[in-house]
Structure formats: C-alpha cells, structure tokens
Write a protein that holds these residues in place. Structure first.
Motif, PDB file in Angstrom:
ATOM      1  N   ALA A  76      35.760 -57.059  68.874  1.00  0.00           N
ATOM      2  CA  ALA A  76      36.460 -57.643  67.461  1.00  0.00           C
ATOM      3  C   ALA A  76      35.816 -56.709  66.321  1.00  0.00           C
ATOM      4  CB  ALA A  76      35.813 -59.132  67.200  1.00  0.00           C
ATOM      5  N   ASP A  77      36.765 -56.459  65.315  1.00  0.00           N
ATOM      6  CA  ASP A  77      36.111 -55.764  64.264  1.00  0.00           C
ATOM      7  C   ASP A  77      35.128 -56.560  63.434  1.00  0.00           C
ATOM      8  OD1 ASP A  77      38.187 -57.650  63.536  1.00  0.00           O
ATOM      9  OD2 ASP A  77      39.196 -56.203  62.251  1.00  0.00           O
ATOM     10  N   SER A  78      35.462 -57.775  63.200  1.00  0.00           N
ATOM     11  CA  SER A  78      34.276 -58.569  62.685  1.00  0.00           C
ATOM     12  C   SER A  78      35.032 -60.212  62.702  1.00  0.00           C
ATOM     13  CB  SER A  78      33.944 -58.241  61.263  1.00  0.00           C
ATOM     14  OG  SER A  78      33.094 -59.074  60.641  1.00  0.00           O
ATOM     15  N   PHE A  79      34.100 -61.196  62.779  1.00  0.00           N
ATOM     16  CA  PHE A  79      34.609 -62.314  62.377  1.00  0.00           C
ATOM     17  C   PHE A  79      34.566 -63.077  61.165  1.00  0.00           C
ATOM     18  CE2 PHE A  79      33.823 -62.454  67.271  1.00  0.00           C
ATOM     19  CZ  PHE A  79      35.239 -62.793  67.731  1.00  0.00           C
ATOM     20  N   ASP A  80      33.991 -61.942  60.369  1.00  0.00           N
ATOM     21  CA  ASP A  80      33.813 -62.336  58.688  1.00  0.00           C
ATOM     22  C   ASP A  80      35.308 -62.065  58.372  1.00  0.00           C
ATOM     23  OD1 ASP A  80      33.757 -62.089  56.059  1.00  0.00           O
ATOM     24  OD2 ASP A  80      31.802 -60.901  55.946  1.00  0.00           O
ATOM     25  N   PRO A  81      35.735 -63.248  57.716  1.00  0.00           N
ATOM     26  CA  PRO A  81      37.160 -63.515  57.248  1.00  0.00           C
ATOM     27  C   PRO A  81      37.536 -62.260  56.329  1.00  0.00           C
ATOM     28  CG  PRO A  81      35.946 -65.295  56.660  1.00  0.00           C
ATOM     29  CD  PRO A  81      35.334 -64.594  57.575  1.00  0.00           C
ATOM     30  N   ALA A  82      36.322 -61.874  55.528  1.00  0.00           N
ATOM     31  CA  ALA A  82      36.818 -60.835  54.496  1.00  0.00           C
ATOM     32  C   ALA A  82      37.150 -59.287  55.242  1.00  0.00           C
ATOM     33  CB  ALA A  82      35.818 -60.482  53.483  1.00  0.00           C
ATOM     34  N   ILE A  83      36.628 -59.124  56.444  1.00  0.00           N
ATOM     35  CA  ILE A  83      36.746 -57.960  57.225  1.00  0.00           C
ATOM     36  C   ILE A  83      37.851 -57.776  58.307  1.00  0.00           C
ATOM     37  CG2 ILE A  83      35.433 -56.436  58.848  1.00  0.00           C
ATOM     38  CD1 ILE A  83      32.955 -57.294  57.309  1.00  0.00           C
ATOM     39  N   SER A  84      37.967 -59.156  58.786  1.00  0.00           N
ATOM     40  CA  SER A  84      38.996 -59.154  60.359  1.00  0.00           C
ATOM     41  C   SER A  84      40.230 -58.616  59.797  1.00  0.00           C
ATOM     42  CB  SER A  84      39.126 -60.759  60.256  1.00  0.00           C
ATOM     43  OG  SER A  84      37.690 -61.226  60.696  1.00  0.00           O
ATOM     44  N   ASN A 137      44.300 -63.536  64.394  1.00  0.00           N
ATOM     45  CA  ASN A 137      44.726 -64.706  65.298  1.00  0.00           C
ATOM     46  C   ASN A 137      43.488 -65.584  65.546  1.00  0.00           C
ATOM     47  OD1 ASN A 137      46.364 -66.561  66.826  1.00  0.00           O
ATOM     48  ND2 ASN A 137      47.064 -64.779  68.030  1.00  0.00           N
ATOM     49  N   MET A 138      42.249 -64.960  65.961  1.00  0.00           N
ATOM     50  CA  MET A 138      41.024 -65.850  66.445  1.00  0.00           C
ATOM     51  C   MET A 138      40.886 -66.690  64.852  1.00  0.00           C
ATOM     52  SD  MET A 138      39.792 -65.267  69.423  1.00  0.00           S
ATOM     53  CE  MET A 138      38.111 -65.665  69.177  1.00  0.00           C
ATOM     54  N   ASN A 139      40.808 -66.078  63.737  1.00  0.00           N
ATOM     55  CA  ASN A 139      40.369 -66.500  62.593  1.00  0.00           C
ATOM     56  C   ASN A 139      41.098 -68.119  62.387  1.00  0.00           C
ATOM     57  OD1 ASN A 139      38.841 -65.531  60.133  1.00  0.00           O
ATOM     58  ND2 ASN A 139      39.375 -63.851  61.313  1.00  0.00           N
ATOM     59  N   ARG A 140      42.251 -68.268  62.950  1.00  0.00           N
ATOM     60  CA  ARG A 140      42.911 -69.445  62.726  1.00  0.00           C
ATOM     61  C   ARG A 140      42.110 -70.695  63.546  1.00  0.00           C
ATOM     62  NH1 ARG A 140      49.016 -70.091  61.796  1.00  0.00           N
ATOM     63  NH2 ARG A 140      49.431 -70.323  64.096  1.00  0.00           N
ATOM     64  N   LEU A 141      41.343 -70.060  64.504  1.00  0.00           N
ATOM     65  CA  LEU A 141      40.541 -71.097  64.976  1.00  0.00           C
ATOM     66  C   LEU A 141      39.564 -71.821  64.349  1.00  0.00           C
ATOM     67  CD1 LEU A 141      40.188 -69.501  68.554  1.00  0.00           C
ATOM     68  CD2 LEU A 141      41.824 -71.489  68.180  1.00  0.00           C
ATOM     69  N   LEU A 153      28.232 -62.716  61.702  1.00  0.00           N
ATOM     70  CA  LEU A 153      27.664 -63.041  62.954  1.00  0.00           C
ATOM     71  C   LEU A 153      27.406 -64.367  63.031  1.00  0.00           C
ATOM     72  CD1 LEU A 153      24.755 -60.387  62.915  1.00  0.00           C
ATOM     73  CD2 LEU A 153      26.804 -60.728  64.351  1.00  0.00           C
ATOM     74  N   ALA A 154      27.674 -65.457  61.580  1.00  0.00           N
ATOM     75  CA  ALA A 154      27.707 -66.901  61.722  1.00  0.00           C
ATOM     76  C   ALA A 154      28.556 -67.522  60.613  1.00  0.00           C
ATOM     77  CB  ALA A 154      26.224 -67.180  61.483  1.00  0.00           C
ATOM     78  N   PRO A 155      29.618 -67.135  60.768  1.00  0.00           N
ATOM     79  CA  PRO A 155      30.766 -67.608  59.578  1.00  0.00           C
ATOM     80  C   PRO A 155      30.803 -69.138  59.402  1.00  0.00           C
ATOM     81  CG  PRO A 155      32.045 -66.596  61.449  1.00  0.00           C
ATOM     82  CD  PRO A 155      30.587 -66.651  61.729  1.00  0.00           C
ATOM     83  N   PHE A 192      31.344 -71.412  65.599  1.00  0.00           N
ATOM     84  CA  PHE A 192      30.781 -70.664  66.611  1.00  0.00           C
ATOM     85  C   PHE A 192      29.452 -70.999  66.907  1.00  0.00           C
ATOM     86  CE2 PHE A 192      33.544 -67.551  64.639  1.00  0.00           C
ATOM     87  CZ  PHE A 192      33.990 -66.820  65.894  1.00  0.00           C
ATOM     88  N   GLU A 193      29.445 -71.128  68.488  1.00  0.00           N
ATOM     89  CA  GLU A 193      28.047 -71.544  69.050  1.00  0.00           C
ATOM     90  C   GLU A 193      27.208 -70.440  68.948  1.00  0.00           C
ATOM     91  OE1 GLU A 193      27.596 -74.688  72.396  1.00  0.00           O
ATOM     92  OE2 GLU A 193      27.758 -72.538  73.166  1.00  0.00           O
ATOM     93  N   SER A 194      27.881 -69.258  69.255  1.00  0.00           N
ATOM     94  CA  SER A 194      27.249 -68.008  69.349  1.00  0.00           C
ATOM     95  C   SER A 194      28.110 -66.818  69.175  1.00  0.00           C
ATOM     96  CB  SER A 194      26.496 -67.799  70.752  1.00  0.00           C
ATOM     97  OG  SER A 194      27.430 -67.521  71.848  1.00  0.00           O
ATOM     98  N   ILE A 195      27.583 -65.732  68.863  1.00  0.00           N
ATOM     99  CA  ILE A 195      28.132 -64.574  68.469  1.00  0.00           C
ATOM    100  C   ILE A 195      27.384 -63.102  68.955  1.00  0.00           C
ATOM    101  CG2 ILE A 195      29.638 -62.852  66.787  1.00  0.00           C
ATOM    102  CD1 ILE A 195      30.296 -65.137  65.288  1.00  0.00           C
ATOM    103  N   GLU A 196      27.970 -62.655  70.103  1.00  0.00           N
ATOM    104  CA  GLU A 196      27.210 -61.374  70.581  1.00  0.00           C
ATOM    105  C   GLU A 196      28.017 -60.272  70.436  1.00  0.00           C
ATOM    106  OE1 GLU A 196      24.031 -61.834  73.750  1.00  0.00           O
ATOM    107  OE2 GLU A 196      25.518 -63.171  74.101  1.00  0.00           O
ATOM    108  N   PRO A 197      27.960 -59.444  69.351  1.00  0.00           N
ATOM    109  CA  PRO A 197      28.754 -58.135  69.146  1.00  0.00           C
ATOM    110  C   PRO A 197      28.670 -57.425  70.350  1.00  0.00           C
ATOM    111  CG  PRO A 197      27.275 -58.386  67.091  1.00  0.00           C
ATOM    112  CD  PRO A 197      26.840 -59.548  68.164  1.00  0.00           C
TER     113      PRO A 197
END
Lengths: 591, 333, 334
Positions: free
Chosen positions: A69-77, A84-88, A236-238, A246-251
């Motif tokens: 993923a590029d990032s799960f930070d909505p400002a970066i995605s 699409n993942m963001n919608r979750l 890493l923890a949006p 998110f329970e965990s994010i490991e880039p």
C-alpha cells in the motif's frame, strides 16, 4: 500517464452494460444480459452484476497484494486499491453508490445527511452531518474533524504524496501551511472552510466546479481527530470512522482489520460489513499469490492489477477457473503521445503518418492481448465515461491492421516521402510499455520511420517526459504513456491530457502540449454545465477536436484479468472505484 | 596481537566509511550531473511546486551534501531527530534514516530481512562445503578414475551455469512439474521449523550446487598439490597409515586455502544474494538492495551497501584471525 | 570480473587473498621461448580444451557473420510475427515454442520475434562485452600491478589499498546501481552500443584488482631475480626492464587469467541483463531473454531453455579452454 506507481485513481470505470467483447478475439466474453443478481458465476459476470449476492455475516476475508500500500493515511492514499481499502475504515461526506454499472458513478451521501446545498453561483457548498456518528474510540465525529482532515493535506512537508485537488481548490492565495504550522490555537486556520457548528461544514470555492463533490469523495476528505493525529506516522494507526478498524499494520507485510464496535450500521447505507475480520497480506511473489488464488487459499488480489501471464494461461484454458474470473475495462487508456513541438511532428501530416503506420493488433498483443490487455482503443475517451462513444473511430483502428498507404500519403504531404528519424521515450520499469514501444518501432520501420527507443528511469517521469523543455531538448517525438482519470467525468479524464490549463513545467501530462482555445472553451463549458449529459456532450466534442489534431495514438482501452475465490459474496465491478467494491464483499462459508 | 586487532578494526571502519561515501556520492552526484532534481524522484502524480518544496524539506534535500552525509553518519552513531508534524520523532542509533518512498525506518527493515539472507546463506553453505569437500577429496584420491572425471565434468558444468537459469529450471521441474516441493518461501525458523526447511530447500540446493562445483574443483586441486609435497612423502616413507597421512596432514594443509575462499564467499552472500533472492522471490537483503535501486531510495541503498560491505570486511577479518590458528606459519602482528 | 556473490567467485584459478600462497609459476619463466612450443603441444593433446576452443571459434564466427546468417536462416531480430502467436494467451503457436523450418529456434511469446536471430545477435553482445571487459581488466591490472610490484613503497601501498577496497566492495550491487543511473545513449553511439560500452567499463573496472594482485605478486618475485639484476647492473632503465625483461615473463599467467575471467564476465553481463540493466530492447541479449522468460517459463519452457543453454555452453567452452591453457602453461597444476 498515471504517475509512476501512483496508479490512478478511482476512475472512469467500466460502463458495464454493453461492455463489449474485444475486437478480434474472445468474443464470448459477455453473453449474459441478465442484470439480476444471482449465483452461478460465469466469465466476466461480476463486470455487470452482483455475483453471489448474500447478507451472510462472519468469517475472514483474506486479501493479498503483490504491491505494498502507498499508505493507509487518508491524506496520502492514492493507489486505486488503497482508496478502495479506505472505504472500510474511513468515511467521507459523499462517496460512490455501491452498485454495479453506471449507478456506481453517482455519489451518495455518507457522513453527510443529504446531498450538499449549493449556492446559485455554484461556489458555496453546505453539508449537514448525520447524527450519531462516532470514531472507533467512541468520540463523536464533528465537522471540525473533517476540516482538520482536509487541512492535513496542506502539510506537504509531513504527509506528501496524496491527491492535491482539495488544496488547489481551497487555498485561494492563503498559502495555508497545514495544521502543524498553523498559528490558529485550534489549528483550524484554513479560511475557505467554515464550521459554524459541529454538524455543519461550508466550503467556499473561487469558481463553480461540478467536480468538487468528487474531490471530497477522495480519502483526503475523511475526518481525522486532531488529538489522535501522529503526523507522518498517522498511516500506521489511522482513526476509524467506518465499520472496521486496524488491529495491526505492518508496512511491507500486511494489515489486519477487525470490527469497529462504535460504528452504527443505521448511519451507513454504503457498507455491508459482512466479514468479522479482514486480513491483507503483502507478497513479493506474484506467481505464488496467483497459485494461492487459484487454490482458494487466498480470496482476492487487492491491487486488482490482474494475474500474471502464467496464471492467465491457466485460467483461460480451464473453463471452471475461467467462470470465476473477470476482465472489465478499468478506465485506463494506453497510448502514445506525439509532441507537436518536436520536428517533424510540428507538421500534422507527420503525426498522421505515425498514427496510420502503427499496427493496432501488435500494440494490443504487446499490452497482453484482447483478454488481459484490452480492446483496441479508437479514441481518447474510455468507453465508460459519460459522453464517450466507442464506435467513434476516426483513425480506423478497430479493423486491426496498419494502413501503410495512408501513412505514405501523409509522409509525402509532410515533405518526408523517404521517412524520417525520431525517438520513442518509454519508462524502463513498465515491461508492457516497453513492449508497446518496440511494437510501435517495428511498425514504423515498415514506412521508413526510424524510431529509436529511449528508456528512462520510470520514477523520474515528472522531469523526463513531464517536462516540456526536456522533451524538446531530448527530441522525444513519441512518448508512451497511460492514463486513468481521478474522477469519472470527461473533464477528469481528458482535461489533464488536452487542456492548456494543465500544461506545466514539471509533472506535465499534456504531453503533446495542446494549446487550443476551442478545446479549453469546451472544458470550461462542461464544468459549468448543470446537467451531466450535456457536460458529456461537451467533453465528447473536446475529444473530437483532440482526435482531429492527431496528438494521441490510443493503443487499448485497458483491461486486467482478475480471479475471485468462488466463496466470495457480493462480487461486482464498481465503476466509480474502477475495481471490485471491497466494502460489499463477504464470505459464504463463514470461515 | 591486540595491536594487530586494533589496526585491523580501524582499517575495517575506514573501509566502511569509504563505501558509504562513494555510495552517497554516486547517488547524489550522478542525478545532479544528469540534471534531475532528486526531490522530483519521490513526488507523487502531482508535481505541484508546493509539494516539491514539501518533499525537499521532508527529506532534508535543502542541506548541502556534506551536511546530509554528516547527518547520516551521526544517525548511525548517535541517532537523529526527524520533524514529524505534531511532534519530533527520534530515530535511535543505529539509525539509517527513513525510506524516501514509504517513510519507514531503514534499520528495522534490514534487520528483518537479515534472517532470510542468513538462513539462505548458511543453509546453502553447509551443503556446498560438505558436498564440495567430500567430492573434491575423493576425486583427488582417485585421480584420473571415471569417478574423478565425471565429478569434475559435473563440477565444471556447475561452475558454468547461471543461478537464475538453474533456479528457473528447478522451479519448472520440482514445483510446477513434479510438484515435489512447495514454492520457495521464507518462514521464520521459530514459527515453524518444518516450513522453514521445506521453503528454503530449493534455494539452498540451487545455490549450493553452484558453489559445491567450485569447491570440489578447488579442493581437488589443493589436495593434489599437497599430496605432492615432500612432507607427505616423508610421512608415507615413515610408514604412517594412509588414513593418517591423508586425514591428518593432507586434509589440514589441503583445506587451509579453502578457509579464505569460504570466508569471502560467505561474506559476499550474507550481504544479499541478489540473484537467488530475485529468482525465488525471497525478501532478504538482496531483495531490498534491488528494490532500493529500482525506486531510487537512497537510504535503503546506503543501508544495504553498508550491510554488505560490513559482512565482507568482517569475514575478511575472521578469516585472517583463523589463519593464525590453523596455519602455524602465519603469525599475526 | 564484477562478480556477484552468486557467480562463481573462486575457482582454483582465482588468486587467493594471501600473496604468499600464490602458486609459484616461476618455472615457466625459466623455460623462456620454448615454453610456447611445449604449451602448444600440450594444449593440442588436451581434447577437452581443444573442444572448448572450437566452440569458442564457432561462436566468434557466428557473432561476426550474424547479418549473413540471419539473411540465410532467419528473420530480422526486431521483426514482429503476430501470426505465430496465440492472441489470447500470447504464447507461440505450435509445439516447442513454435520451432519450425522457418523459425529454427521458435518465436518469442507476445511478439513472435525470431529466437534464432535474437540468439545470434545476442552472441555479438555477449562476446563483445566479455572480451573487451577482460581486456580492460587486464590492461588496468597489468599497469597497476606492475607499478605496485616494481616501484614498491608508497605506490605499492596505495595501489594495494585500492585493490583491497575494491575487493571488499559489494560489486554486483554497485554495478547495477551504476549502470542504472548512467544515460542510455552517449558519445554518439546508439543505445545498444553505448550500453555495451557502459557494461564493458563497469565489468572491466571491477575486474582489474584480480589480475592486479597476480601481476603484483609475480613482479615482486621477478624483481629479485638474477636476470633482472643483471639487466639493471648493465645500466638498463626502468621502462626497459619493465617491458623488455619482465613483461614477457608475465605473459603466461596474464594470458591464463584473462582467459579465465572471460566466462565470469559473460555470467556478470547476463546477470545484469537479467536484472534489467543490460542491453535495452529491442536489442537482444541472452540474459535479457531469460528475464523475459520469467513470465512464461511454465507454458513456454523453450523460451527459457534456449538462452539459458547458450549461456551455459559459452561459459563452459571458455572454462574448458581456460583450464586446458593453464594446465598447458603450468604443468604443476596437473
């Protein structure tokens, strides 16, 4: 050219009904006209309808991706699939309607209680929020959280990389530095966005812009609680406003999402929230991922970039596997841009020569053929954008053969009867683009146009072909590229490629450097149009003018062959997201 | 001895410094010389001037190169601070910085990749040393026999095969053809030793085949030379048993030169088996090296180069120290 | 010899790290001129080496005659034959990757280019890079090695330090990085030949310390020998001693090691092409073909086997010939 890896965005997706089979092969693609949902998969069924419709809850959805993923930070995605993942886990004021077909292109209120109230001059948008909205920690979601989320995008020195439509739209000369350097005590110093109370948010635009709601539907429009903002590490923890957190994010490895118990289904008409848990596994081994998909131990490739060549062969030669696969058009066009400021292409006849000398079939094969590559492209609007017309084929490409006679005629008219030499610029990290460059080179050779291929570092796209000065200096006559729109409108697709407004010194996508007042006027007209169909007509007119100029040689309307685990429920291709809608998926066996 | 060690250690550190300096120079100066703006390498789709300036600030590209290099060195020794929006993040020593692309700390990435490469290298090394030495010694003892000739022919073939070709052949035959082995994959040993073993078996064997061939040839040549030496003849003349002659005298001096070669090979491999990791899709140091180069990610490239050079230098040092133990003729000092 | 960790780094031919362990090859120096004849006779008797030599000659002939061969037996290397390809699967039609009378080694997937022609042109690239980079390494190695050995003192320490440093350098990594940042076309050459030159320079540059060490060691031992002393006492100047007295005596080991780094260079060139930094398309290279084959090997194994086998045969031939040559020049190694 769809920024290097920043592969396009939610886009112009396949307008599904009537998505026809490829020219020249694979014509049994799309027989089913039955638009009702049901079980019993068939090849490409999910392109037009909901496959395995079900409301069964529970189980774990196992997503895999060969790309991190590029990032799960909505400002970066900015990758289509991370959006699409963001919608979750993150909601926006408006979002795409969860329906197959053209319905998916329409926005529906999400955090907003209704569509915005727009002032008569089209410059002021007022949204009211639903009540009872909560973050995953139980805190209420207010209009100030949305404003703060949007402000974060301005902090390009902390969270760079995401789409910048909102900053372009809302800065209006303020030079707002982002909340981290904001002098306002509440860090809400952006002047163009007002929050008179916790459930109202008002946007003041400089000009009317029919695209504005689409810009707000990008993840950057999601609320961010200021006290949980960790800046560059937020990805890493949006915070979660959606049904999962998110329970965990490991880039580089993956992520796990579990239910957000503070999400209230009654406030959300968009998300089904069926699985109890969603795991994402990042792998470097695309072949291995494909084997897992076909074996049913992985549910879906989250990147939706299509299976690799060998799995493609396996799927297409096995009817059973084929029934669980689909290849809808993903809203991209692959094309060559011809620079009108590099001799001899300043003469339209020489551009014509290239267009007619090219071989539509070898270019299509180089992209992966009719099934995995795409349909031969006939013009510069993807077939699914409102106003587009696939049968509009001014260059006579659909018949699939080079037109040497016309090419030679054009060469003579150009004053180059014995051919000429030029350069094809292509990114070195995109094998399919290199393949199309060599295919084009081979076809041009037949009419004595000697093209040399210059590969450049794909990560430098913004300064190599994206810099008109550099293009002139290096003499890049032909540039291989691809583009998918950030918004499913003709403006969103074509304006960056053909409007003089988008012609910039670096990071330019208007590669032929089109400066045509008539085209610019059509875009402006479309933008001010209240009726979407009328706007579509304007954009199609603009498209015709672009084609008349022989600036672009379209290769294919892009397709990717994807495979879906038969246990997945509610699988359908979403036109607005340009891929399967993750938020609707479930698993039938509850595991 | 202590003085020698200190001198060698200083040498090692200097070598590592020069490696980082050269890498730093190449990746900063070459783009500059070709006229591209490093900040633009890391920009997303929209190369807005504000965004470019943002990136430049974030990555510290506004500082002179010397300052950037100094900060890099300081990070390794003492750690460094990064502005992070709402607060300041401290990246504790040894800090190799954050990746430009994905904003992750480089050191933990490489530390996580290390077990993959170490498992791959050590496992393969055990196989190739055993195979190489056994086959080499037997060949030397039965010089000229059918055994010798066939082993040496296979060994020469092995030396001549590119690993990315044998790797693909192995995949085609054992994974997709006969389906004897699972696709190569790394599972941490402590998670599941069996999976660790089966997932790495194919890369081990493929990699070991190449090296075993080299070692068999090397062992044979060294053994033959040793067996022709006077002292072996003397030992035989004294009536020592052949087993003693070979085992005690022959092997010892015949295999000594292998130590050097082994040390260098292992050192080079520990820094990242780029080709093997590429063919089998293993995410070790070699993968990150290639990934860093392909995405122009300077912190990653610097980190991997440093790791690789470190292993080579350390193995060199170990080999030289070992020599003092194995070979009484060598005096360190 | 810009060696990757996974090319065969050390053969018995490769000098060991400790100069003291170098095989004493001084005997052959004494043998002087007659050595040539002895060696030639020995080499002729070594059938395996002769076989390797013949294969090398054939490959060289193929590379030189490439345009002619393709006119007679193939198609232009960049000509597309889409009628030979299944459009849906992108795979060659027909068995064994489309091998036929018309296409002797079949066609490539996706575009239907003639594999025979691409192999033949690939031989040009491979051999050019291998020979010239070996030549470059040798020149640099001899120059620096002899300077270090002959002049001694600080020159020796500096050169030795540089050689140590280069050997401790992650070379494959750096070669990839270096090749990938250099421009594709320069000095007025087209992309094929400018990239070839880059490969020659990079591979040749990282290879010289290996030769340099040998030459330095040999020079050191020769410097103390009687005939050099004699020549010096007769008033000969340094250049004369170097080139007239010492160089001929170094010729044998230099020849052997040059021959033996050629196969390693072939592997390195192929590895760089495999990793995507070699000869750019549409120009063929064997390593590049193998890299393309990654996508197809399960359904079109011939596309992988043919270039792989060519690399193997070529490297093996050079290894066999090099081994034979060393044995012929250095009877002790037998």
């Amino acid at each position: 050219m769809a920024g290097k890896t920043k592969v396009m965005l939610a886009a112009t997706a396949a307008l599904t009904l009537g998505l026809t089979a490829a020219c020249g092969g694979g014509s049994d693609d799309n027989k089913s006209d039955d638009s009702s949902s049901g079980t019993g998969a068939a090849f490409n069924a999910s392109a037009t309808k909901v496959v395995n419709a079900s409301d069964k809850k529970g189980g774990t959805l196992n997503l895999w991706s060969p790309q991190d993923a590029d990032s799960f930070d909505p400002a970066i995605s900015y990758y289509a699939w991370t959006i699409n993942m963001n919608r979750l886990y993150s909601r926006t004021l408006m979002t795409y309607t969860p329906k197959p077909g053209a319905d998916g292109l329409i926005l529906t209120p999400d955090l907003a209680s209704a569509a915005p109230e727009v002032s008569a001059d089209g410059k002021t948008y007022t949204f009211k929020l639903k009540s009872g909205l909560k973050f995953d920690d139980g805190a209420a979601i207010t209009s100030k959280d949305i404003k703060y989320g949007i402000e974060r995008i301005f902090a390009q020195d902390v969270v760079p990389g995401g789409p910048l439509y909102l900053t372009d739209e809302l800065d209006q000369g303020q030079k707002y530095p982002g909340p981290y350097k904001d002098t306002d005590p509440n860090k809400l110093g952006l002047k163009t966005v007002e929050t008179p109370d916790d459930s109202t948010i008002i946007f003041k635009l400089a000009n009317a812009n029919a695209n504005f709601p689409y810009e707000l539907a990008l993840p950057g429009g999601a609320p961010v609680p200021q006290k949980r903002d960790t800046g560059a590490k937020y990805g890493l923890a949006p915070a979660s406003s959606g049904p999962y957190k998110f329970e965990s994010i490991e880039p580089g490895k993956g992520a796990t999402l579990v239910r957000n118990t503070n999400w209230d289904a009654s406030t959300d008409t968009v998300r089904k929230a069926l699985p109890d848990k969603i795991t994402l596994t990042i792998t470097t081994n695309a072949e291995d991922m494909d084997s897992r998909l076909l074996a049913g131990t992985a549910d879906m490739d989250a990147s939706q970039s299509g299976v690799a060549t060998q799995a493609r062969t396996q799927i297409l030669t096995d009817e059973k596997l084929k029934a669980n696969a689909a290849n809808p058009n993903n809203g991209f066009i692959r094309y060559a841009a011809i620079s009108q400021n590099v001799a001899p292409f300043n003469n339209i006849e020489c551009r014509k020569a290239v267009v007619y000398a090219s071989d539509p079939t070898t270019l299509q094969t180089a992209r992966g053929g009719p099934v995995a590559g795409g349909d031969i492209a006939t013009n510069m609007l993807p077939p699914n954008i409102l106003g587009a017309d696939k049968s509009y084929d001014p260059y006579g490409r659909a018949q699939g053969k080079p037109q040497a006679d016309k090419a030679k005629e054009a060469l003579t008219a150009c004053g180059q009867p014995n051919g000429f030499a030029t350069k094809i610029a292509v990114r070195n990290n995109k094998p399919a683009e290199i393949a199309t460059a060599t295919a084009l080179q081979a076809a041009l050779k037949a009419v004595n146009i000697n093209a040399t291929i210059e590969q450049y570092d794909g990560s430098q796209i913004a300064t190599v072909v994206g810099s008109p000065n550099n293009v002139h200096k290096k003499g890049y006559g032909i540039m291989i590229a691809g583009w998918g729109a950030d918004f499913p409108t003709g403006y969103g697709y074509l304006a960056p490629l053909a409007s003089s407004k988008f012609l910039v010194a670096n990071g330019n996508y208007n590669l032929p450097e089109i400066k045509d007042q008539a085209i610019d006027d059509l875009f402006a007209k479309g933008l001010a149009e209240k009726d979407a169909t009328a706007a579509g007509t304007d954009y199609q007119e603009a498209n015709k003018k672009v084609m008349d100029g022989f600036y672009y040689l379209p290769f294919v309307f892009d397709k990717a062959l994807n495979y879906y685990n038969p246990r997945l429920t509610n699988v359908y291709f979403h036109s607005g997201l340009a891929m399967v809608d993750f938020a609707s998926l479930g698993v039938s066996d509850g595991k | 001895m202590v003085a020698y060690l200190i001198r060698r250690l200083i040498n090692a550190v200097v070598t590592l410094l020069v490696v980082t300096l050269v890498t730093f120079g190449v990746f900063f100066l070459v783009p500059k010389a070709t006229g591209s703006d490093p900040a633009l390498l890391y920009i997303g789709k929209q190369a807005d001037p504000v965004a470019v300036e943002g990136i430049r600030t974030k990555l510290g590209l506004n500082d002179p190169i010397i300052v950037q290099y100094w900060k890099f060195l300081k990070g390794i020794v003492a750690g460094r601070d990064y502005a992070n929006g709402p607060d300041i993040t401290h990246c504790s020593a040894p800090c190799l910085g954050y990746t430009f692309k994905t904003n992750q700390e480089v050191w933990p990435i490489l530390i996580h990749a290390l077990p993959v490469t170490v498992s791959l290298a050590i496992g393969a090394a055990i196989i190739w040393v055993l195979m190489g030495v056994i086959f080499g010694v037997i060949s030397a003892l039965r010089r000229g026999s059918i055994w010798d000739r066939s082993v040496m022919t296979i060994a020469l073939a092995g030396v001549s095969l590119p690993i990315y070709f044998t790797g693909l052949l192995a995949l085609t035959i054992f994974v997709y053809g006969l389906e004897w082995l699972p696709n190569a994959d790394y599972t941490p040993f402590f998670d599941n030793p069996v999976k660790w073993f089966t997932g790495l078996l194919m890369p081990w064997v493929t990699l070991a085949f190449l090296f075993a061939a080299t070692y068999a040839r090397l062992t044979r040549a060294n053994m033959l030379e040793t067996l022709g030496e006077d002292y072996i003849r003397t030992a035989r003349a004294k009536g020592l048993k052949e087993r003693t002659v070979i085992g005690k005298h022959g092997l010892r001096s015949g295999l000594t030169p292998l130590v050097t070669v082994f040390g260098l090979d292992l050192g080079a491999l520990l820094g990242g088996a780029i080709l093997t990791e590429a063919v089998f899709n293993l995410r070790g140091l070699g993968y990150w090296a290639l990934n860093g180069i392909r995405t122009n990610d300077l912190p990653t490239i610097l980190g991997v180069t440093l790791f690789a050079a470190f292993f080579i230098v350390i193995m060199n040092l170990i080999v030289d120290l070992l020599y003092g133990v194995i070979d009484p003729r060598v005096r360190l000092g | 010899m810009s060696l990757g960790p996974e090319t065969s780094l050390h053969d018995e031919s490769t000098p060991t790290a400790d100069a003291a362990q170098e095989r004493d090859t001084s005997e052959k120096a004494i043998a002087g001129r007659s050595l040539k004849q002895i060696a030639w006779r020995r080499l002729k008797k070594d059938r395996v080496a002769v076989g390797g030599g013949i294969v090398i000659l054939v490959l060289i002939a193929i590379a030189i005659l490439a345009p002619l061969l393709i006119k007679l037996l193939g198609h232009p290397f960049d000509e597309y034959h889409n009628d030979k390809i299944d459009p849906t699967l992108s795979l060659p039609l027909g068995k064994l990757g489309g091998i036929s009378k018309d296409f002797l080694l079949g066609v490539e997937p996706v575009n239907g280019r003639d594999i025979f022609s691409r192999i033949v042109y690939g031989a040009q690239t491979t051999l050019t890079v291998a020979f010239l980079s070996a030549f470059l390494s040798t020149i640099l190695g001899v120059l620096f090695g002899m300077s270090a050995g002959f002049l001694g003192g600080w020159v020796d320490s500096v050169i030795s330090r540089i050689m140590d440093f280069l050997l401790a350098f992650p070379q494959l990594l750096f070669s990839i990085a270096l090749v990938s940042v250099l421009p594709q076309s320069m000095l007025g050459f087209n992309t094929r030949w400018s990239r070839t030159i880059v490969l020659i320079v990079v591979i040749g540059f990282f290879g010289w310390p290996y030769i340099g060490r040998i030459v330095r060691g040999q020079t050191l031992s020769l410097r103390e020998r009687e005939f050099v002393e004699a020549s010096r006492s007769l008033g000969a100047r340094s250049p004369r001693i170097l080139f007239r007295e010492m160089l001929p005596n170094l010729a044998a080991p230099i020849l052997v090691y040059t021959t033996l780094i050629i196969p390693t260079n072939i592997l390195t060139e192929a590895a760089l092409s495999f990793l995507g930094v070699g000869i750019p398309p549409p120009y063929p290279s064997w390593g590049g073909m193998l890299s393309d084959a990654l996508q197809f090997y399960r359904y079109d194994p011939m596309f992988m086997i043919i270039p792989g086998a060519m690399i193997f045969i070529t490297v093996l031939a050079f290894n066999l010939f090099g081994d034979g040559l060393r044995d012929a020049l250095d009877p002790k190694a037998r």
